[in-house]
Design an enzyme around this catalytic site. Structure first.
Site, PDB file in Angstrom:
ATOM      1  N   GLY A  40      41.633  52.671  76.075  1.00  0.00           N
ATOM      2  CA  GLY A  40      42.232  53.259  77.273  1.00  0.00           C
ATOM      3  C   GLY A  40      43.517  52.566  77.686  1.00  0.00           C
ATOM      4  CB  CYS A  41      44.363  49.005  78.134  1.00  0.00           C
ATOM      5  SG  CYS A  41      43.144  48.698  79.436  1.00  0.00           S
ATOM      6  CB  THR A  42      46.002  50.998  73.345  1.00  0.00           C
ATOM      7  OG1 THR A  42      45.570  49.647  73.138  1.00  0.00           O
ATOM      8  CG2 THR A  42      47.038  51.357  72.294  1.00  0.00           C
ATOM      9  CB  ALA A  45      50.356  50.274  77.153  1.00  0.00           C
TER      10      ALA A  45
END
Length: 148
Positions: A40-42, A45
Site C-alpha cells: 500500500g505504501c509503495t 508513493a
C-alpha cells in the site's frame, strides 16, 4: 510542530535535516504512511511520484514514516521517488499531527501510523486533511482539492 527537526532525504536523495519551518511561504502536501516497501505504501508513493508535476504546481510533497534513513534511501532509489521523505523514528511529527495511533491486526494491538494526508497553507496551518486514507484514488482526491 514547525520547529521539530527530522532527518530526511531531499528530492535528489541527499540526507539532511528538515523542519517544516523550512517550507513557510509554500503550500505543503504532508502525507504520513506506515512503512517503506510495503504494497500500500509503495502504491501511494508511486502515485505521488507519477503525479508530481501536477502536484508541484500547487504544493511541495513530503512523505513521512517511522522508517530510518537507510530504509528511506532504499525505498527512494528502488521506486525512483522524486519528493522529500522524512524519517520520524521517534514519532515526534506523527504525534503532533495525531496520526500515531493504536492499531490492530489479527487481534494483535500495536502502535503505528494511521495513513493520513494534510495540506498545509503557506503559513503552515492545516487547510485540509484526510484521515484513514484508502490508497486507491487518493492522489486524485488531493489533485481535485488543489484544483478548486
Amino acid at each position: 510542530m514547525f520547529d521539530i527537526k527530522l532527518q530526511g532525504l531531499d528530492i535528489d536523495g541527499n540526507e539532511k535535516e528538515f523542519s517544516l519551518n523550512d517550507f513557510k511561504g509554500q503550500k505543503i502536501i504532508l502525507y504520513f504512511y506506515p512503512k517503506d516497501n510495503t504494497s500500500g505504501c509503495t502504491q501511494e508513493a508511486c502515485d505521488f511520484r507519477d503525479n508530481i508535476n501536477r502536484l508541484t504546481k500547487y504544493a511541495s510533497v513530503i512523505g513521512v514514516s517511522p522508517d530510518n534513513i537507510k530504509s528511506h534511501k532504499s525505498f527512494k532509489e528502488k521506486q525512483g521517488l522524486n519528493f522529500i521523505l522524512l524519517s520520524d523514528t521517534e514519532h515526534l511529527l506523527s504525534e503532533e499531527y495525531g496520526v500515531w495511533k493504536e492499531k490492530s491486526m489479527y487481534g494483535r494491538k500495536y502502535m503505528g501510523i494511521e495513513r493520513s494526508t494534510f495540506i498545509l497553507d503557506k503559513k503552515g496551518n492545516i487547510e485540509k486533511e484526510w484521515r484513514k486514507v484508502k490508497v486507491k484514488g487518493h492522489v486524485d482526491e488531493v489533485i481535485e482539492y488543489l484544483l478548486k
